[in-house]
Scaffold this motif. Structure first.
Motif, PDB file in Angstrom:
ATOM      1  N   LEU A 222       4.013   4.158   6.315  1.00 26.36           N
ATOM      2  CA  LEU A 222       4.116   4.167   4.857  1.00 26.36           C
ATOM      3  C   LEU A 222       2.715   3.909   4.294  1.00 26.36           C
ATOM      4  N   LEU A 223       1.998   4.986   4.063  1.00 22.99           N
ATOM      5  CA  LEU A 223       0.648   4.857   3.517  1.00 22.99           C
ATOM      6  C   LEU A 223       0.713   4.155   2.160  1.00 22.99           C
ATOM      7  N   PRO A 224      -0.301   3.386   1.784  1.00 20.36           N
ATOM      8  CA  PRO A 224      -1.630   3.296   2.392  1.00 20.36           C
ATOM      9  C   PRO A 224      -1.726   2.411   3.631  1.00 20.36           C
ATOM     10  N   ASP A 225      -0.611   1.772   4.036  1.00 22.69           N
ATOM     11  CA  ASP A 225      -0.653   0.917   5.235  1.00 22.69           C
ATOM     12  C   ASP A 225      -0.795   1.755   6.505  1.00 22.69           C
ATOM     13  N   PHE A 226      -1.606   1.257   7.416  1.00 23.87           N
ATOM     14  CA  PHE A 226      -1.758   1.829   8.765  1.00 23.87           C
ATOM     15  C   PHE A 226      -2.238   3.289   8.764  1.00 23.87           C
TER      16      PHE A 226
ATOM     17  N   LYS B  59      -6.055   9.277   2.693  1.00 27.49           N
ATOM     18  CA  LYS B  59      -6.243   8.691   1.358  1.00 27.49           C
ATOM     19  C   LYS B  59      -5.799   9.630   0.237  1.00 27.49           C
ATOM     20  N   GLY B  60      -5.334  10.823   0.588  1.00 27.84           N
ATOM     21  CA  GLY B  60      -4.930  11.781  -0.444  1.00 27.84           C
ATOM     22  C   GLY B  60      -3.633  11.375  -1.133  1.00 27.84           C
ATOM     23  N   PHE B  61      -3.356  12.014  -2.244  1.00 26.62           N
ATOM     24  CA  PHE B  61      -2.161  11.750  -3.042  1.00 26.62           C
ATOM     25  C   PHE B  61      -0.893  11.833  -2.179  1.00 26.62           C
TER      26      PHE B  61
END
Length: 194
Positions: free
Chosen positions: A111-115, A150-152
């Protein structure tokens, strides 16, 4: 019909899943070509099996500009609506990003931004999630920009982590939902549902 070019570096299991689903479901999009940076990748075999054009563009860290230019020229042959990254382990170059803004998407097993970020892929992600004692993880489908992961974020799906679950067990669980979720998300994008 909208077309996709798929990029992979390894076994190509996600790309194979997409090819088979397209064959079975006959949606309003197709994969027009496969590209890899890795001569040992399974993409050549997948391309043969599904009768798709295949391109090997070896990554050359001594001349990244040339590699980026070659990638751009090859992608331009197909005029893709979307560029799908599926286990593609090289950073997309600035020329490709400029030529195909908001058209490159990737699936990440957390689950971005994690990991997320450089070096965070495959089993490394799941080991980090377990080590951090998280109670849930998941899959993130995101646009690709100049920074890793890091993208949307287009879509995410949660998965609960069982007590005493190992990283290996978690990886299997994530992989089971990742491919269908990625496919459905792409289908929604191409049907303008996002």
């Amino acid at each position: 019909m909208k077309t996709i070019v798929a990029l992979g570096s390894g076994t190509g299991s996600t790309i194979e899943f997409f090819c088979q689903k397209i064959l079975d479901e006959k949606p309003n999009f197709s994969i027009s070509a496969l590209i890899t940076n890795n001569p040992q990748s399974q993409l050549l075999q997948i391309a043969k099996n599904f009768k798709l054009p295949y391109h090997l563009i070896p990554y050359d860290k001594t001349n990244i500009k040339k590699w980026d230019k070659n990638m751009c020229e090859t992608l331009n042959l197909y005029k893709p609506y979307l560029i799908l990254l599926a286990g593609f382990l090289k950073k997309i170059g600035p020329l490709v990003l400029k030529q195909f803004p908001n058209q490159i998407i990737n699936s990440h097993p957390s689950l971005l931004p994690d990991f997320g970020g450089a070096g965070m892929y495959g089993s490394k992600v799941h080991k980090a999630v377990i080590k951090a004692k998280k109670t849930k993880t998941g899959v993130s489908i995101h646009k690709v920009n100049k920074e890793y992961d890091k993208g949307f974020i287009i879509a995410q799906k949660d998965i609960l982590i069982e007590k005493n679950e190992t990283a290996i067990e978690l990886e299997k669980k994530v992989k089971q939902i990742e491919k269908p979720f990625y496919f459905e998300t792409v289908k929604n994008i191409l049907n303008n549902k996002f």
